[in-house]
Design a protein around this motif. Structure first.
Motif, mmCIF file in Angstrom:
data_model
loop_
_atom_site.group_PDB
_atom_site.id
_atom_site.type_symbol
_atom_site.label_atom_id
_atom_site.label_comp_id
_atom_site.label_asym_id
_atom_site.label_seq_id
_atom_site.Cartn_x
_atom_site.Cartn_y
_atom_site.Cartn_z
ATOM 1 N N ARG A 20 0.837 -1.207 0.000
ATOM 2 C CA ARG A 20 0.000 0.000 0.000
ATOM 3 C C ARG A 20 0.863 1.245 0.000
ATOM 4 N NH1 ARG A 20 -5.404 1.842 2.902
ATOM 5 N NH2 ARG A 20 -6.087 0.121 1.647
ATOM 6 N N THR A 21 0.531 2.138 -0.877
ATOM 7 C CA THR A 21 1.190 3.440 -0.916
ATOM 8 C C THR A 21 0.110 4.497 -0.922
ATOM 9 O OG1 THR A 21 1.189 3.446 -3.320
ATOM 10 C CG2 THR A 21 3.158 2.564 -2.242
ATOM 11 N N ARG A 22 0.467 5.680 -0.540
ATOM 12 C CA ARG A 22 -0.519 6.742 -0.593
ATOM 13 C C ARG A 22 -0.794 7.135 -2.022
ATOM 14 N NH1 ARG A 22 -2.299 9.309 3.467
ATOM 15 N NH2 ARG A 22 -2.649 11.214 2.303
ATOM 16 N N ALA A 23 -2.009 7.634 -2.258
ATOM 17 C CA ALA A 23 -2.366 8.061 -3.607
ATOM 18 C C ALA A 23 -1.378 9.109 -4.091
ATOM 19 C CB ALA A 23 -3.785 8.647 -3.601
ATOM 20 N N ARG A 24 -1.072 9.050 -5.382
ATOM 21 C CA ARG A 24 -0.097 9.993 -5.926
ATOM 22 C C ARG A 24 -0.614 11.411 -5.844
ATOM 23 N NH1 ARG A 24 1.285 9.122 -11.725
ATOM 24 N NH2 ARG A 24 -0.953 8.879 -11.854
ATOM 25 N N LYS A 203 -12.609 15.623 -12.248
ATOM 26 C CA LYS A 203 -11.393 16.439 -12.186
ATOM 27 C C LYS A 203 -11.400 17.423 -11.017
ATOM 28 C CE LYS A 203 -9.812 16.300 -17.004
ATOM 29 N NZ LYS A 203 -9.457 17.129 -18.173
ATOM 30 N N ARG A 204 -12.533 18.031 -10.763
ATOM 31 C CA ARG A 204 -12.588 18.997 -9.659
ATOM 32 C C ARG A 204 -12.351 18.296 -8.320
ATOM 33 N NH1 ARG A 204 -14.502 23.931 -7.919
ATOM 34 N NH2 ARG A 204 -15.308 24.593 -9.925
ATOM 35 N N MET A 205 -12.981 17.148 -8.110
ATOM 36 C CA MET A 205 -12.819 16.447 -6.844
ATOM 37 C C MET A 205 -11.377 15.987 -6.657
ATOM 38 S SD MET A 205 -16.447 14.339 -6.741
ATOM 39 C CE MET A 205 -16.281 13.738 -5.054
ATOM 40 N N PHE A 206 -10.745 15.546 -7.719
ATOM 41 C CA PHE A 206 -9.346 15.135 -7.635
ATOM 42 C C PHE A 206 -8.442 16.349 -7.390
ATOM 43 C CE2 PHE A 206 -10.506 10.956 -8.680
ATOM 44 C CZ PHE A 206 -9.393 10.143 -8.614
ATOM 45 N N ALA A 207 -8.729 17.454 -8.069
ATOM 46 C CA ALA A 207 -7.913 18.657 -7.884
ATOM 47 C C ALA A 207 -8.055 19.197 -6.466
ATOM 48 C CB ALA A 207 -8.310 19.725 -8.902
ATOM 49 N N ASP A 208 -9.274 19.213 -5.942
ATOM 50 C CA ASP A 208 -9.496 19.711 -4.592
ATOM 51 C C ASP A 208 -8.762 18.866 -3.548
ATOM 52 O OD1 ASP A 208 -11.055 21.748 -5.589
ATOM 53 O OD2 ASP A 208 -12.975 20.824 -5.053
ATOM 54 N N ALA A 209 -8.606 17.574 -3.833
ATOM 55 C CA ALA A 209 -7.881 16.687 -2.920
ATOM 56 C C ALA A 209 -6.402 16.600 -3.263
ATOM 57 C CB ALA A 209 -8.501 15.292 -2.955
ATOM 58 N N ASP A 210 -5.981 17.375 -4.272
ATOM 59 C CA ASP A 210 -4.577 17.398 -4.696
ATOM 60 C C ASP A 210 -4.101 16.006 -5.115
ATOM 61 O OD1 ASP A 210 -2.309 18.812 -5.315
ATOM 62 O OD2 ASP A 210 -1.375 18.488 -3.353
ATOM 63 N N LEU A 211 -4.939 15.314 -5.908
ATOM 64 C CA LEU A 211 -4.651 13.961 -6.351
ATOM 65 C C LEU A 211 -4.462 13.882 -7.851
ATOM 66 C CD1 LEU A 211 -7.324 11.988 -4.278
ATOM 67 C CD2 LEU A 211 -4.852 12.031 -3.862
ATOM 68 N N GLN A 218 -3.793 -0.025 -6.531
ATOM 69 C CA GLN A 218 -3.662 0.465 -5.171
ATOM 70 C C GLN A 218 -3.860 1.970 -5.097
ATOM 71 O OE1 GLN A 218 -3.246 -1.683 -2.405
ATOM 72 N NE2 GLN A 218 -4.003 0.233 -1.483
ATOM 73 N N GLU A 219 -3.400 2.698 -6.122
ATOM 74 C CA GLU A 219 -3.623 4.143 -6.146
ATOM 75 C C GLU A 219 -5.114 4.453 -6.277
ATOM 76 O OE1 GLU A 219 -1.196 5.905 -9.143
ATOM 77 O OE2 GLU A 219 0.686 5.425 -8.112
ATOM 78 N N LEU A 220 -5.849 3.619 -7.023
ATOM 79 C CA LEU A 220 -7.300 3.806 -7.107
ATOM 80 C C LEU A 220 -7.920 3.667 -5.717
ATOM 81 C CD1 LEU A 220 -9.692 2.101 -9.672
ATOM 82 C CD2 LEU A 220 -10.200 2.092 -7.239
ATOM 83 N N VAL A 221 -7.518 2.618 -5.000
ATOM 84 C CA VAL A 221 -8.058 2.394 -3.663
ATOM 85 C C VAL A 221 -7.677 3.530 -2.718
ATOM 86 C CG1 VAL A 221 -7.952 0.872 -1.643
ATOM 87 C CG2 VAL A 221 -8.151 -0.100 -3.955
ATOM 88 N N ASP A 222 -6.400 3.932 -2.751
ATOM 89 C CA ASP A 222 -5.954 5.006 -1.855
ATOM 90 C C ASP A 222 -6.668 6.322 -2.154
ATOM 91 O OD1 ASP A 222 -4.238 3.239 -0.621
ATOM 92 O OD2 ASP A 222 -2.491 3.834 -1.790
ATOM 93 N N ALA A 223 -6.830 6.631 -3.443
ATOM 94 C CA ALA A 223 -7.565 7.848 -3.806
ATOM 95 C C ALA A 223 -9.002 7.747 -3.328
ATOM 96 C CB ALA A 223 -7.515 8.058 -5.315
ATOM 97 N N GLY A 224 -9.588 6.558 -3.457
ATOM 98 C CA GLY A 224 -10.953 6.367 -2.995
ATOM 99 C C GLY A 224 -11.110 6.652 -1.520
ATOM 100 N N THR A 228 -13.545 9.612 0.072
ATOM 101 C CA THR A 228 -14.754 9.137 0.747
ATOM 102 C C THR A 228 -14.916 9.896 2.063
ATOM 103 O OG1 THR A 228 -14.578 6.937 -0.257
ATOM 104 C CG2 THR A 228 -15.912 7.120 1.738
ATOM 105 N N LYS A 229 -15.768 10.888 2.025
ATOM 106 C CA LYS A 229 -16.007 11.716 3.215
ATOM 107 C C LYS A 229 -17.175 12.647 2.932
ATOM 108 C CE LYS A 229 -12.409 14.886 1.563
ATOM 109 N NZ LYS A 229 -11.082 15.487 1.863
ATOM 110 N N GLY A 230 -17.785 13.129 3.997
ATOM 111 C CA GLY A 230 -18.865 14.104 3.854
ATOM 112 C C GLY A 230 -20.035 13.619 3.041
ATOM 113 N N GLY A 231 -20.341 12.313 3.126
ATOM 114 C CA GLY A 231 -21.463 11.773 2.370
ATOM 115 C C GLY A 231 -21.153 11.462 0.928
ATOM 116 N N LYS A 232 -19.911 11.694 0.521
ATOM 117 C CA LYS A 232 -19.481 11.370 -0.847
ATOM 118 C C LYS A 232 -18.552 10.162 -0.789
ATOM 119 C CE LYS A 232 -19.707 16.249 -2.160
ATOM 120 N NZ LYS A 232 -20.996 16.151 -2.866
ATOM 121 N N TYR A 233 -18.501 9.435 -1.893
ATOM 122 C CA TYR A 233 -17.714 8.204 -1.936
ATOM 123 C C TYR A 233 -16.672 8.263 -3.046
ATOM 124 C CZ TYR A 233 -20.642 5.951 1.528
ATOM 125 O OH TYR A 233 -21.283 5.634 2.690
ATOM 126 N N GLY A 234 -15.654 7.422 -2.902
ATOM 127 C CA GLY A 234 -14.570 7.407 -3.866
ATOM 128 C C GLY A 234 -14.986 6.885 -5.223
#
Length: 475
Positions: A20-24, A203-211, A218-224, A228-234
């Motif tokens: 496991r690695t953190r999302a890029r 794209k906006r959700m990924f940009a806001d999370a700096d992903l 594994q990067e898909l899982v880590d990004a997910g 996943t927070k605030g009622g939203k899912y990966g």
């Protein structure tokens, strides 16, 4: 008619996608703004025949074109056409197809009576029609069903004569035509819409999370997890969709080297590679919890809606530009990459990220308007109609020359064209393929339901479900 995840490894198992690695993280700085398609019944050959027979009472009255004699031209002024549901709903398809059918009638004098059949009903309707001899004149079929339906004898073979009448085999994209029936036999259909699977991301959700978009499983899982927070899912998935489940079993299974049939066509659903692949997909909801529990009940494109409305940040799906824009997204608000593979590559894993997806168009063998039916197939696969229809649905033309239109040179479709050309493979072209879809897809549906109910999903749980699915094949 899309999605995966990893799970906590057993003591002697290698985690999906390796360590496991953190999302890029995004390396470049943001410069502001946004960047931007049935549970548990037996599916052996006898069971499928019984199912089809049982459906005759309810479906024969709706089957307009076929006769018991077949191949004639008893009513050259009309055709019946069963179209598959390619749009966001049945009415959307009628709006797309209606003007084109009117165009065909104006040119030929042949009226086409259209019925758009939901994916949940289409295969059973076709099986009932092939059993009774009462079916439409022309019908759409999932290209993965071609060999199974070919084996029933219910479809008109596209031999040299029939193929010449629709313009010739050389017009079609070779990979798409290869998914139109068993090797060495005349195709049971011809390609209509070409598709492949990819990973859509917001794209906006990924940009806001700096992903960055994920390049490995594994990067898909880590990004997910990060999304996943605030009622939203990966990610959003269609856990109750039998076709979607089995498509992802194949897509991910290729990455693990899984073969669901032996070289001589015998089913082998519960191999270690197949178990690992299926578990990685189920675990998106079960272990990783980056898909909402309610996704276990999705079977009617609800996951597209969740992605388009920002309830989920990723979506494993076939090309669906129209599906997203019809739900309010604008081109540029999403991106597409190939489905990420596990890293390092598992032993025997293949450089395949997608099935050769798509829709074929076939002629019912018992049509009483053979000539009109072939004229209609030629019309629907003409360059003009291929451009109109595939633009409307966001898919790729199955005719090579039509792909040169600028409309199919969008960022999304360039990704899908490359996937089809370099990293796609057809599902097994065996007579039992439709039974395979039902058996394995249903097993996965049940696994998703168990996961949503909080039941643990272990490798042994998956193995038993797949083994039971194999037993249903009756071989």
């Amino acid at each position: 008619m899309r999605h995966p995840i990893s799970r906590a490894p057993s003591p002697d198992a290698v985690p999906i996608g390796g360590t496991r690695t953190r999302a890029r993280r995004r390396v470049v700085a943001r410069i502001g703004g946004r960047a931007r398609i049935g549970g548990g019944a037996r599916t052996g050959s006898r069971a499928v025949a019984a199912l089809a027979t049982g459906l005759l009472i309810t479906t024969t009255a709706a089957c307009g074109g076929g006769t018991g004699t077949g191949g004639g031209n008893g009513d050259p002024a009309t055709l019946t056409y069963w179209a598959s549901n390619q749009g966001t709903d049945l009415e959307a398809d009628k709006k797309v197809l209606g003007p084109e059918l009117a165009k065909f009638e104006k040119r030929t004098g042949i009226k086409v009576e259209l019925e758009v059949v939901p994916w949940t009903d289409l295969l059973n309707r076709i099986l009932a029609a092939t059993t009774s001899g009462q079916g439409p004149d022309v019908l759409n079929i999932g290209n993965t069903w071609s060999a199974s339906l070919q084996a029933t004898g219910g479809l008109l073979p596209f031999d040299d004569q029939a193929m010449a009448e629709v313009g010739g085999a050389e017009r079609f994209v070779p990979a798409a035509l290869a998914s139109a029936g068993a090797k060495g036999e005349p195709p049971a259909a011809v390609p209509l819409y070409s598709l492949a699977y990819g990973l859509y991301y917001n794209k906006r959700m990924f940009a806001d999370a700096d992903l960055e978009p994920p390049a490995t499983w594994q990067e898909l899982v880590d990004a997910g997890h990060e999304l996943t927070k605030g009622g939203k899912y990966g990610i959003a998935i269609e856990g109750a969709s039998i076709p979607e489940n089995v498509h992802q079993a194949f897509n991910i299974g290729q990455m693990y080297g899984a073969d669901f049939f032996t070289p001589d066509g015998k089913p082998q659903f519960a191999t270690p590679q197949a178990v690992e692949a299926v578990k990685s997909y189920i675990d998106l909801l079960a272990e990783e919890k980056i898909a909402a529990p309610g996704n276990a009940e999705y079977s009617a494109n609800q996951s597209i809606n969740d992605f388009a409305t920002g309830k989920a940040a990723m979506l494993l799906w076939q090309a669906t530009t129209s599906g997203l824009t019809n739900l309010g997204m604008k081109p540029g608000e999403w991106g597409v990459v190939p489905i990420p593979k596990p890293s390092p590559t598992p032993p025997g894993g293949r450089d395949i990220t997608s099935m050769v997806a798509g829709i074929n168009i076939a002629v019912f063998k018992n049509t009483d308007n053979r000539d009109g039916a072939l004229k209609f197939v030629k019309f629907m696969t003409s360059d003009e109609e291929q451009k109109v229809l595939n633009k409307a649905y966001g898919s790729l033309p199955a005719v090579t020359s039509a792909q040169n239109d600028p409309a199919f040179d969008t960022p999304d479709l360039r990704v899908f064209k490359k996937i089809l050309a370099t990293s796609a493979a057809p599902l097994p072209q065996v007579p039992q393929e439709s039974q395979f879809e039902t058996a394995v897809g249903t097993a996965m549906k049940e696994l998703f339901a168990d996961a949503a109910a909080g039941k643990p999903i272990t490798e042994e749980t998956v193995r038993r479900k797949l083994a039971a699915a194999q037993e249903q094949m009756g071989t």
